[in-house]
Design a protein around this motif. Structure first.
Motif, short mmCIF file in Angstrom:
data_model
loop_
_atom_site.label_atom_id
_atom_site.label_comp_id
_atom_site.label_asym_id
_atom_site.label_seq_id
_atom_site.Cartn_x
_atom_site.Cartn_y
_atom_site.Cartn_z
N ALA A 81 0.82 -1.21 0.00
CA ALA A 81 0.00 0.00 0.00
C ALA A 81 0.85 1.26 0.00
O ALA A 81 0.32 2.37 -0.07
N GLY A 82 2.17 1.11 0.10
CA GLY A 82 3.06 2.26 0.07
C GLY A 82 3.35 2.88 1.42
O GLY A 82 3.97 3.94 1.51
N ASP A 83 2.93 2.22 2.50
CA ASP A 83 3.17 2.72 3.86
C ASP A 83 4.37 1.97 4.45
O ASP A 83 4.21 0.96 5.14
N VAL A 84 5.57 2.48 4.16
CA VAL A 84 6.79 1.78 4.56
C VAL A 84 6.96 1.77 6.08
O VAL A 84 7.43 0.78 6.65
N ASN A 85 6.59 2.86 6.75
CA ASN A 85 6.74 2.93 8.21
C ASN A 85 6.00 1.79 8.91
O ASN A 85 6.55 1.08 9.76
N ASN A 86 4.72 1.63 8.57
CA ASN A 86 3.93 0.57 9.20
C ASN A 86 4.40 -0.81 8.74
O ASN A 86 4.25 -1.78 9.48
N ALA A 87 4.93 -0.88 7.53
CA ALA A 87 5.50 -2.16 7.08
C ALA A 87 6.68 -2.55 7.96
O ALA A 87 6.77 -3.69 8.43
N ILE A 88 7.59 -1.60 8.19
CA ILE A 88 8.75 -1.87 9.04
C ILE A 88 8.31 -2.23 10.46
O ILE A 88 8.83 -3.18 11.05
N LEU A 89 7.34 -1.48 10.99
CA LEU A 89 6.85 -1.74 12.34
C LEU A 89 6.34 -3.17 12.48
O LEU A 89 6.69 -3.89 13.44
N ASN A 90 5.56 -3.62 11.52
CA ASN A 90 4.97 -4.96 11.63
C ASN A 90 5.97 -6.06 11.30
O ASN A 90 5.89 -7.15 11.86
N TYR A 91 6.93 -5.79 10.43
CA TYR A 91 8.01 -6.75 10.21
C TYR A 91 8.83 -6.93 11.49
O TYR A 91 9.23 -8.04 11.84
N GLU A 92 9.08 -5.82 12.18
CA GLU A 92 9.83 -5.90 13.44
C GLU A 92 9.05 -6.69 14.49
O GLU A 92 9.63 -7.48 15.24
N ARG A 93 7.75 -6.47 14.56
CA ARG A 93 6.93 -7.21 15.51
C ARG A 93 6.90 -8.70 15.16
O ARG A 93 6.92 -9.55 16.05
N ALA A 94 6.87 -9.00 13.87
CA ALA A 94 6.92 -10.40 13.43
C ALA A 94 8.26 -11.02 13.80
O ALA A 94 8.32 -12.17 14.26
N GLN A 95 9.33 -10.27 13.64
CA GLN A 95 10.67 -10.80 13.92
C GLN A 95 10.87 -11.06 15.41
O GLN A 95 11.62 -11.96 15.79
N LYS A 96 10.22 -10.28 16.27
CA LYS A 96 10.29 -10.55 17.70
C LYS A 96 9.71 -11.92 18.04
O LYS A 96 10.22 -12.62 18.92
N LEU A 97 8.66 -12.30 17.34
CA LEU A 97 8.01 -13.59 17.60
C LEU A 97 8.70 -14.74 16.87
O LEU A 97 8.61 -15.89 17.32
N ALA A 98 9.35 -14.43 15.75
CA ALA A 98 10.02 -15.49 14.98
C ALA A 98 11.37 -14.97 14.47
O ALA A 98 11.53 -14.68 13.28
N PRO A 99 12.34 -14.82 15.37
CA PRO A 99 13.63 -14.23 14.98
C PRO A 99 14.42 -15.08 13.99
O PRO A 99 15.34 -14.59 13.36
N GLN A 100 14.05 -16.35 13.85
CA GLN A 100 14.77 -17.24 12.95
C GLN A 100 14.21 -17.24 11.53
O GLN A 100 14.79 -17.86 10.64
N ASP A 101 13.11 -16.54 11.30
CA ASP A 101 12.43 -16.58 10.01
C ASP A 101 13.18 -15.74 8.97
O ASP A 101 13.30 -14.52 9.11
#
Length: 251
Positions: free
Chosen positions: A69-89
């Motif tokens: 959708a072109g919202d890079v800030n929220n993309a980064i935020l949610n990727y970071e939240r995903a990585q906290k739960l699955a750091p090996q992904d």
């Protein structure tokens, strides 16, 4: 006991209904994403979060929808939240790296000692639940070896049980500590993403503070202190300062 049983029976239909709603929302969100209806997909994914369910896959898909959708800030935020739960992904790490290419502020991360990098890579090899299961399995093995040591009349079997029992209980302790560490990281909210298009970091928690440096949206920061509506932040390169709480969103 009867009251507890009655409460469970009363709450169970609501729980099952919530699960069905989340499953339906998940399918709707994925269908919207496939049809390139990214805003509708975002709304559906976020509704699942509002219902109290979260997972690395959910945050990852939400990050993908925001990115499309072109919202890079929220993309980064949610990727970071995903990585906290699955750091090996690896998929999460790759997409996060792609999104970070759009961040204007480039920061040179301070190098970490080899042993800290090695420890982090080992801990992040598996998620919390996996390390916890391994720890329990190793402890059960220790109990079996303890029984063999106590009841076996064979000296070779006793020596085997003794040394491998020590290894099993030590390994169980290490893996339990790694699971606890990952759980603590998930529960801590001491990192954030900058959402203001540009913000001047101050030397003190006030508008009258000395201007230190300028950062742009999308930057990841560590929160080191709090005072009213101000947050002290530290960048990956070691620079520190204060900025308004309204300019960041915690991971």
């Amino acid at each position: 006991m009867k009251k507890l049983f009655a409460i469970i029976l009363f709450a169970l239909p609501f729980f099952l209904n919530a699960q069905e709603n989340n499953t339906a929302l998940w399918e709707q969100a994925n269908n919207h994403y496939t049809a390139e209806e990214y805003q509708q997909a975002i709304s559906a994914y976020e509704q699942i979060l509002t219902n109290g369910q979260e997972s690395a896959k959910l945050y990852f898909n939400l990050g993908n929808a925001y990115y499309k959708a072109g919202d890079v800030n929220n993309a980064i935020l949610n990727y970071e939240r995903a990585q906290k739960l699955a750091p090996q992904d690896e998929d999460i790490a790759f997409n996060l790296q792609i999104a970070n290419q759009f961040v204007v502020t480039k920061i040179e991360e301070l190098p970490k000692p080899f042993f800290l990098r090695w420890k982090t890579s080992v801990i992040n090899k598996y998620p919390t639940d996996t390390w916890a299961a391994i720890s329990v399995g190793a402890f059960i093995l220790f109990l079996l070896l303890l029984g063999l040591f106590l009841f076996s009349k064979n000296s070779t079997a006793k020596r085997f049980a003794f040394w491998f029992g020590i290894l099993a209980v030590v390994f169980s302790g290490f893996t339990f500590s790694w699971a606890a560490h990952q759980k603590a990281v998930i529960n801590k909210h001491d990192q954030a993403i900058v959402f203001c298009p540009r913000v001047t970091v101050k030397s003190s928690p006030a508008e009258t503070g000395t201007d230190l440096f300028l950062i742009y949206e999308g930057v990841k920061v560590d929160i080191t202190d709090r005072l009213d509506s101000w947050r002290e932040i530290r960048l990956a390169d070691g620079n520190k300062g204060w900025l308004p709480d309204s300019c960041i969103v915690t991971i």
